[in-house]
Write a protein that holds these residues in place. Structure first.
Motif, PDB file in Angstrom:
ATOM      1  N   UNK A   1     -94.787 -52.688  39.888  1.00  0.00           N
ATOM      2  CA  UNK A   1     -94.879 -53.834  38.975  1.00  0.00           C
ATOM      3  C   UNK A   1     -95.769 -54.927  39.568  1.00  0.00           C
ATOM      4  N   UNK A   2     -95.615 -55.191  40.848  1.00  0.00           N
ATOM      5  CA  UNK A   2     -96.435 -56.218  41.498  1.00  0.00           C
ATOM      6  C   UNK A   2     -97.907 -55.859  41.521  1.00  0.00           C
ATOM      7  N   UNK A   3     -98.202 -54.592  41.788  1.00  0.00           N
ATOM      8  CA  UNK A   3     -99.595 -54.154  41.817  1.00  0.00           C
ATOM      9  C   UNK A   3    -100.197 -54.220  40.415  1.00  0.00           C
ATOM     10  N   UNK A   4     -99.417 -53.818  39.399  1.00  0.00           N
ATOM     11  CA  UNK A   4     -99.908 -53.877  38.024  1.00  0.00           C
ATOM     12  C   UNK A   4    -100.201 -55.315  37.610  1.00  0.00           C
ATOM     13  N   UNK A   5     -99.313 -56.233  37.968  1.00  0.00           N
ATOM     14  CA  UNK A   5     -99.545 -57.647  37.642  1.00  0.00           C
ATOM     15  C   UNK A   5    -100.823 -58.135  38.325  1.00  0.00           C
ATOM     16  N   UNK A   6    -101.053 -57.694  39.559  1.00  0.00           N
ATOM     17  CA  UNK A   6    -102.283 -58.081  40.267  1.00  0.00           C
ATOM     18  C   UNK A   6    -103.521 -57.593  39.522  1.00  0.00           C
ATOM     19  N   UNK A   7    -103.480 -56.354  39.017  1.00  0.00           N
ATOM     20  CA  UNK A   7    -104.614 -55.829  38.247  1.00  0.00           C
ATOM     21  C   UNK A   7    -104.830 -56.643  36.978  1.00  0.00           C
ATOM     22  N   UNK A   8    -103.729 -57.005  36.282  1.00  0.00           N
ATOM     23  CA  UNK A   8    -103.864 -57.775  35.051  1.00  0.00           C
ATOM     24  C   UNK A   8    -104.420 -59.173  35.325  1.00  0.00           C
ATOM     25  N   UNK A   9    -103.969 -59.808  36.393  1.00  0.00           N
ATOM     26  CA  UNK A   9    -104.481 -61.136  36.743  1.00  0.00           C
ATOM     27  C   UNK A   9    -105.967 -61.053  37.089  1.00  0.00           C
ATOM     28  N   UNK A  10    -106.347 -60.040  37.872  1.00  0.00           N
ATOM     29  CA  UNK A  10    -107.757 -59.860  38.199  1.00  0.00           C
ATOM     30  C   UNK A  10    -108.584 -59.621  36.934  1.00  0.00           C
ATOM     31  N   UNK A  11    -108.041 -58.827  36.002  1.00  0.00           N
ATOM     32  CA  UNK A  11    -108.739 -58.592  34.737  1.00  0.00           C
ATOM     33  C   UNK A  11    -108.929 -59.866  33.936  1.00  0.00           C
ATOM     34  N   UNK A  12    -107.896 -60.698  33.893  1.00  0.00           N
ATOM     35  CA  UNK A  12    -108.010 -61.969  33.178  1.00  0.00           C
ATOM     36  C   UNK A  12    -109.051 -62.880  33.821  1.00  0.00           C
ATOM     37  N   UNK A  13    -109.047 -62.935  35.144  1.00  0.00           N
ATOM     38  CA  UNK A  13    -110.034 -63.774  35.836  1.00  0.00           C
ATOM     39  C   UNK A  13    -111.454 -63.289  35.585  1.00  0.00           C
ATOM     40  N   UNK A  14    -111.646 -61.980  35.567  1.00  0.00           N
ATOM     41  CA  UNK A  14    -112.982 -61.446  35.316  1.00  0.00           C
ATOM     42  C   UNK A  14    -113.423 -61.660  33.870  1.00  0.00           C
ATOM     43  N   UNK A  15    -112.473 -61.654  32.937  1.00  0.00           N
ATOM     44  CA  UNK A  15    -112.827 -61.825  31.524  1.00  0.00           C
ATOM     45  C   UNK A  15    -113.152 -63.269  31.162  1.00  0.00           C
ATOM     46  N   UNK A  16    -112.975 -64.189  32.074  1.00  0.00           N
ATOM     47  CA  UNK A  16    -113.317 -65.585  31.800  1.00  0.00           C
ATOM     48  C   UNK A  16    -114.816 -65.729  31.563  1.00  0.00           C
ATOM     49  N   UNK A  17    -115.608 -64.955  32.288  1.00  0.00           N
ATOM     50  CA  UNK A  17    -117.056 -65.009  32.102  1.00  0.00           C
ATOM     51  C   UNK A  17    -117.507 -63.830  31.250  1.00  0.00           C
ATOM     52  N   UNK A  18    -118.587 -63.993  30.564  1.00  0.00           N
ATOM     53  CA  UNK A  18    -119.113 -62.922  29.719  1.00  0.00           C
ATOM     54  C   UNK A  18    -119.565 -61.746  30.573  1.00  0.00           C
ATOM     55  N   UNK A  19    -120.154 -62.024  31.704  1.00  0.00           N
ATOM     56  CA  UNK A  19    -120.653 -60.967  32.590  1.00  0.00           C
ATOM     57  C   UNK A  19    -119.500 -60.133  33.144  1.00  0.00           C
ATOM     58  N   UNK A  20    -118.346 -60.747  33.357  1.00  0.00           N
ATOM     59  CA  UNK A  20    -117.219 -60.048  33.960  1.00  0.00           C
ATOM     60  C   UNK A  20    -116.353 -59.264  32.998  1.00  0.00           C
ATOM     61  N   UNK A  21    -116.607 -59.372  31.699  1.00  0.00           N
ATOM     62  CA  UNK A  21    -115.752 -58.694  30.721  1.00  0.00           C
ATOM     63  C   UNK A  21    -115.700 -57.177  30.921  1.00  0.00           C
ATOM     64  N   UNK A  22    -116.817 -56.475  31.132  1.00  0.00           N
ATOM     65  CA  UNK A  22    -116.700 -55.025  31.363  1.00  0.00           C
ATOM     66  C   UNK A  22    -115.857 -54.694  32.594  1.00  0.00           C
ATOM     67  N   UNK A  23    -115.958 -55.499  33.632  1.00  0.00           N
ATOM     68  CA  UNK A  23    -115.148 -55.270  34.822  1.00  0.00           C
ATOM     69  C   UNK A  23    -113.682 -55.588  34.555  1.00  0.00           C
ATOM     70  N   UNK A  24    -113.435 -56.644  33.805  1.00  0.00           N
ATOM     71  CA  UNK A  24    -112.066 -57.013  33.459  1.00  0.00           C
ATOM     72  C   UNK A  24    -111.377 -55.938  32.642  1.00  0.00           C
ATOM     73  N   UNK A  25    -112.102 -55.326  31.726  1.00  0.00           N
ATOM     74  CA  UNK A  25    -111.523 -54.247  30.922  1.00  0.00           C
ATOM     75  C   UNK A  25    -111.122 -53.059  31.789  1.00  0.00           C
ATOM     76  N   UNK A  26    -111.904 -52.772  32.822  1.00  0.00           N
ATOM     77  CA  UNK A  26    -111.555 -51.686  33.737  1.00  0.00           C
ATOM     78  C   UNK A  26    -110.306 -52.042  34.541  1.00  0.00           C
ATOM     79  N   UNK A  27    -110.167 -53.316  34.877  1.00  0.00           N
ATOM     80  CA  UNK A  27    -108.961 -53.755  35.588  1.00  0.00           C
ATOM     81  C   UNK A  27    -107.720 -53.605  34.715  1.00  0.00           C
TER      82      UNK A  27
END
Length: 122
Positions: free
Chosen positions: A15-41
């Motif tokens: 659960x902790x690792x999954x939450x870390x992936x979701x938080x990283x995905x949200x942080x990456x999706x803040x920028x337009x360039x990071x959206x493809x990376x965030x989706x992979x997270x």
């Protein structure tokens, strides 16, 4: 058996690792360039949340291959090494082998997530 494996996985750290992936995905999706990376997270987060009863189907083309190369060279290798170490440590005991197998499955996806799809196993 799948449900029991997922419950144990969540309680023992999944659960902790999954939450870390979701938080990283949200942080990456803040920028337009990071959206493809965030989706992979997010993809990694869902697999990490409930790994038992799911499999990863790989496919894709040139764009996915290029994305995987960039991902693997920058930080994908670090995630893959982390899952590899977890898999080896889990496989030391007989009881931990199923969890080690799941870690190795996630290692492959963490190294090359573009073009991969997480699907349930029936």
């Amino acid at each position: 058996m799948r449900t029991l494996g997922n419950i144990l996985w969540l309680v023992l750290g999944g659960a902790g690792i999954a939450v870390s992936w979701f938080v990283l995905g949200l942080l990456l999706c803040v920028t337009i360039v990071g959206i493809p990376l965030g989706l992979q997270c997010f993809k990694m987060g869902w697999l990490t949340l409930l790994p038992f009863g799911q499999t990863v189907v790989y496919g894709g083309g040139v764009v996915q291959f290029t994305g995987n190369i960039l991902w693997a060279v920058t930080f994908g290798w670090m995630f893959a090494v982390g899952y590899f170490i977890a898999g080896v440590l889990n496989c030391i005991t007989i009881i931990g082998i199923p969890f080690g197998i799941q870690s190795f499955k996630m290692m492959k996806l963490a190294f090359a997530p573009f073009g991969a799809t997480v699907v349930p196993v029936y």
